[in-house]
Design an enzyme around this catalytic site. Structure first.
Site, PDB file in Angstrom:
ATOM      1  N   LYS A   1      28.358  28.213  73.521  1.00  0.00           N
ATOM      2  CA  LYS A   1      29.545  28.750  72.857  1.00  0.00           C
ATOM      3  C   LYS A   1      30.645  29.056  73.866  1.00  0.00           C
ATOM      4  CE  LYS A   1      31.616  31.383  69.322  1.00  0.00           C
ATOM      5  NZ  LYS A   1      31.553  32.382  68.280  1.00  0.00           N
TER       6      LYS A   1
ATOM      7  N   ASN B   1      31.527  24.383  64.144  1.00  0.00           N
ATOM      8  CA  ASN B   1      31.391  24.447  62.685  1.00  0.00           C
ATOM      9  C   ASN B   1      30.369  23.463  62.131  1.00  0.00           C
ATOM     10  OD1 ASN B   1      33.299  26.463  62.432  1.00  0.00           O
ATOM     11  ND2 ASN B   1      34.988  25.006  62.311  1.00  0.00           N
TER      12      ASN B   1
ATOM     13  N   HIS C   1      29.165  26.764  54.067  1.00  0.00           N
ATOM     14  CA  HIS C   1      29.984  27.847  53.505  1.00  0.00           C
ATOM     15  C   HIS C   1      30.078  27.758  51.987  1.00  0.00           C
ATOM     16  CE1 HIS C   1      32.353  29.148  57.298  1.00  0.00           C
ATOM     17  NE2 HIS C   1      31.415  30.018  56.994  1.00  0.00           N
TER      18      HIS C   1
ATOM     19  N   GLU D   1      21.995  29.634  64.001  1.00  0.00           N
ATOM     20  CA  GLU D   1      23.173  29.356  64.833  1.00  0.00           C
ATOM     21  C   GLU D   1      22.755  28.842  66.208  1.00  0.00           C
ATOM     22  OE1 GLU D   1      26.220  29.350  63.758  1.00  0.00           O
ATOM     23  OE2 GLU D   1      26.223  30.683  62.013  1.00  0.00           O
TER      24      GLU D   1
ATOM     25  N   LYS E   1      36.831  36.049  68.996  1.00  0.00           N
ATOM     26  CA  LYS E   1      37.434  36.171  67.661  1.00  0.00           C
ATOM     27  C   LYS E   1      37.078  37.536  67.113  1.00  0.00           C
ATOM     28  CE  LYS E   1      37.517  31.487  65.715  1.00  0.00           C
ATOM     29  NZ  LYS E   1      36.910  30.646  64.641  1.00  0.00           N
TER      30      LYS E   1
ATOM     31  N   GLU F   1      41.132  27.469  68.968  1.00  0.00           N
ATOM     32  CA  GLU F   1      40.647  26.554  67.943  1.00  0.00           C
ATOM     33  C   GLU F   1      41.694  25.536  67.513  1.00  0.00           C
ATOM     34  OE1 GLU F   1      38.454  28.513  64.831  1.00  0.00           O
ATOM     35  OE2 GLU F   1      37.378  26.664  64.404  1.00  0.00           O
TER      36      GLU F   1
ATOM     37  N   ARG G   1      47.931  49.210  71.336  1.00  0.00           N
ATOM     38  CA  ARG G   1      48.206  47.816  71.728  1.00  0.00           C
ATOM     39  C   ARG G   1      47.132  47.233  72.631  1.00  0.00           C
ATOM     40  NH1 ARG G   1      53.076  50.311  72.312  1.00  0.00           N
ATOM     41  NH2 ARG G   1      54.504  49.925  70.594  1.00  0.00           N
TER      42      ARG G   1
ATOM     43  N   HIS H   1      28.759  23.970  58.773  1.00  0.00           N
ATOM     44  CA  HIS H   1      29.452  25.090  58.128  1.00  0.00           C
ATOM     45  C   HIS H   1      30.343  24.690  56.958  1.00  0.00           C
ATOM     46  CE1 HIS H   1      27.834  27.436  61.391  1.00  0.00           C
ATOM     47  NE2 HIS H   1      28.444  28.536  60.993  1.00  0.00           N
TER      48      HIS H   1
ATOM     49  N   ARG I   1      36.892  23.408  69.668  1.00  0.00           N
ATOM     50  CA  ARG I   1      36.147  24.556  69.140  1.00  0.00           C
ATOM     51  C   ARG I   1      35.578  24.249  67.757  1.00  0.00           C
ATOM     52  NH1 ARG I   1      37.480  30.969  70.113  1.00  0.00           N
ATOM     53  NH2 ARG I   1      35.674  31.729  68.977  1.00  0.00           N
TER      54      ARG I   1
ATOM     55  N   HIS J   1      24.142  33.665  55.365  1.00  0.00           N
ATOM     56  CA  HIS J   1      24.890  32.689  56.147  1.00  0.00           C
ATOM     57  C   HIS J   1      23.948  31.703  56.863  1.00  0.00           C
ATOM     58  CE1 HIS J   1      28.281  31.137  58.419  1.00  0.00           C
ATOM     59  NE2 HIS J   1      27.590  31.295  59.531  1.00  0.00           N
TER      60      HIS J   1
HETATM   61  N1  NAD Z   1      33.626  36.759  65.777  1.00  0.00           N
HETATM   62  C1  NAD Z   1      32.944  35.648  65.628  1.00  0.00           C
HETATM   63  O1  NAD Z   1      33.185  34.637  66.298  1.00  0.00           O
HETATM   64  C2  NAD Z   1      31.825  35.613  64.631  1.00  0.00           C
HETATM   65  C3  NAD Z   1      30.913  34.559  64.640  1.00  0.00           C
HETATM   66  C4  NAD Z   1      29.862  34.579  63.737  1.00  0.00           C
HETATM   67  C5  NAD Z   1      29.735  35.625  62.841  1.00  0.00           C
HETATM   68  N2  NAD Z   1      30.639  36.635  62.850  1.00  0.00           N
HETATM   69  C6  NAD Z   1      30.512  37.767  61.920  1.00  0.00           C
HETATM   70  O2  NAD Z   1      29.295  38.429  62.206  1.00  0.00           O
HETATM   71  C7  NAD Z   1      28.831  39.049  61.010  1.00  0.00           C
HETATM   72  C8  NAD Z   1      27.365  38.722  60.853  1.00  0.00           C
HETATM   73  O3  NAD Z   1      26.666  39.262  61.950  1.00  0.00           O
HETATM   74  P1  NAD Z   1      25.127  39.661  61.847  1.00  0.00           P
HETATM   75  O4  NAD Z   1      24.364  38.496  61.385  1.00  0.00           O
HETATM   76  O5  NAD Z   1      24.772  40.305  63.142  1.00  0.00           O
HETATM   77  O6  NAD Z   1      25.109  40.639  60.626  1.00  0.00           O
HETATM   78  P2  NAD Z   1      25.490  42.195  60.428  1.00  0.00           P
HETATM   79  O7  NAD Z   1      26.320  42.714  61.523  1.00  0.00           O
HETATM   80  O8  NAD Z   1      26.011  42.273  59.046  1.00  0.00           O
HETATM   81  O9  NAD Z   1      24.064  42.877  60.521  1.00  0.00           O
HETATM   82  C9  NAD Z   1      23.057  42.465  59.619  1.00  0.00           C
HETATM   83  C10 NAD Z   1      22.102  43.622  59.338  1.00  0.00           C
HETATM   84  O10 NAD Z   1      21.291  43.856  60.486  1.00  0.00           O
HETATM   85  C11 NAD Z   1      21.249  45.255  60.777  1.00  0.00           C
HETATM   86  N3  NAD Z   1      20.901  45.358  62.205  1.00  0.00           N
HETATM   87  C12 NAD Z   1      21.705  45.227  63.263  1.00  0.00           C
HETATM   88  N4  NAD Z   1      20.990  45.312  64.401  1.00  0.00           N
HETATM   89  C13 NAD Z   1      19.694  45.498  64.032  1.00  0.00           C
HETATM   90  C14 NAD Z   1      18.481  45.657  64.760  1.00  0.00           C
HETATM   91  N5  NAD Z   1      18.458  45.597  66.090  1.00  0.00           N
HETATM   92  N6  NAD Z   1      17.343  45.822  64.050  1.00  0.00           N
HETATM   93  C15 NAD Z   1      17.358  45.848  62.702  1.00  0.00           C
HETATM   94  N7  NAD Z   1      18.471  45.710  61.964  1.00  0.00           N
HETATM   95  C16 NAD Z   1      19.630  45.526  62.637  1.00  0.00           C
HETATM   96  C17 NAD Z   1      22.616  45.712  60.373  1.00  0.00           C
HETATM   97  O11 NAD Z   1      22.645  47.100  60.171  1.00  0.00           O
HETATM   98  C18 NAD Z   1      22.820  44.922  59.065  1.00  0.00           C
HETATM   99  O12 NAD Z   1      22.190  45.559  57.992  1.00  0.00           O
HETATM  100  C19 NAD Z   1      29.689  38.546  59.882  1.00  0.00           C
HETATM  101  O13 NAD Z   1      30.633  39.541  59.526  1.00  0.00           O
HETATM  102  C20 NAD Z   1      30.415  37.362  60.485  1.00  0.00           C
HETATM  103  O14 NAD Z   1      31.684  37.142  59.923  1.00  0.00           O
HETATM  104  C21 NAD Z   1      31.669  36.652  63.738  1.00  0.00           C
HETATM  105 ZN    ZN Z   2      28.009  30.568  61.421  1.00  0.00          ZN
END
Ligand code: NAD
Ligand code: ZN
Length: 283
Positions: free
Chosen positions: A154, A172, A179, A118, A77, A164, A55, A175, A168, A189
């Protein structure tokens, strides 16, 4: 230490279950700490696990991508994918976020660009100085100031509206149409959001008196991000955008900017969306 599958493959019920069972084996207790090191996908699933195991156990995020540092790890999130992206999750902040600028400085340029999309969005909706950093320096914008400013944007928006319900939504920007292009064209993305911001800039000019479309679009292009869509089926893009509308009940809501750094969420009619799609080469 446990390594999770790469990218969104980590954000699955199966990975969550395997990790719960591993924590059982470790006899992980409520006063132990999960440290999540990786990109946004990793921190999203680690946050979900930490929010639900026993929990709720403490978690620290160490984002290793720019997008992770300024976006995914900020705002509380957590999410996994179940048949659709981010369909299960809880709102819960990590106990701490540790960002190592040296790690971010060593990122491959493509990942830097994904995060920059972003970050420039954060500037466009709430911080003109952040926008100008990218306008003047492109991808060479000073990382420390970029990260500090984008995280602040942010965090400030989320502080006002954690769940949201309203404000918030300005996060977007770019987006809604972005999207749809991401899904339809199978683009990354960040690239899709860049095109989405060009379209949202056109909507902003039409309904919010935005007068800096050219500056916005030049700065996006200066990051090496696309400003026009690859060839896609316009009807499918329209129906994907309309799906967003259904979720909102009663009219499509989109984020627009009246100036660089000033955003709001407004209702937008179909003709305006169509005109914006044409600006990015769709329809
Ligand atoms: N929670 C939220 O508010 C929120 C907001 C935006 C995005 N997201 C989520 O975040 C994810 C996207 O995140 P992302 O863009 O970091 O992508 P990711 O986590 O998919 O990583 C992208 C690639 O980069 C590699 N990588 C990570 N760190 C590295 C480094 N230092 N050097 C080289 N390679 C590295 C990873 O192994 C992967 O192959 C999505 O799942 C999305 O839904 C969440
Ligand atoms: Zn985004």
């Amino acid at each position: 230490v446990r390594t999770l599958p790469d990218r969104d493959l980590a954000k699955s019920v199966a990975v969550v279950e395997e990790t719960y069972l591993w924590l059982n084996e470790l006899q992980f207790a409520r006063n132990d700490l999960i440290v999540a090191v990786g990109g946004g996908a990793l921190t999203d699933v680690a946050g979900f696990i930490a929010a639900t195991y026993l929990r709720g156990v403490p978690v620290v995020y160490m984002p290793t991508t720019l997008l992770g540092a300024i976006d995914a790890s900020i705002g509380g999130k957590t999410a996994i994918n179940i048949g659709g992206k981010n369909l299960a999750g809880v709102f819960r902040h990590p106990n701490r976020v540790l960002i190592d600028l040296e790690v971010l400085a060593g990122l491959p340029v493509e990942l830097l660009r994904e995060g920059a999309a972003e970050a420039i969005k954060a500037g466009l909706i709430a911080d003109p100085v952040l926008f100008e950093l990218f306008e003047s320096h492109g991808l060479d914008a000073p990382l420390e100031e970029v990260v500090r400013r984008a995280v602040t944007v942010k965090a400030d928006v989320v502080r006002e509206d954690f769940r949201e319900q309203g404000r918030r939504g300005i996060l977007n920007y770019g987006h809604t149409i972005g999207h749809a292009i991401e899904m339809e064209a199978g683009m990354s993305h960040g690239h899709a959001v860049a095109i989405g911001m060009v379209a949202a800039g056109a909507v902003s000019a039409r309904v919010a008196g935005f007068g800096h479309e050219r500056r916005q679009n030049d700065a996006i292009a200066g990051l090496g991000l696309p400003t026009a869509s690859p060839t896609v089926d316009a009807a499918r893009i329209r129906s994907l955008v309309a799906l967003d509308k259904k979720r909102d009940r009663g009219g499509l809501r989109m984020t627009v900017i009246s100036d660089i750094g000033t955003a709001s969420v407004v209702s937008v009619d179909d003709a305006t969306v169509d005109a914006a799609l044409q600006v990015v080469g769709i329809g």
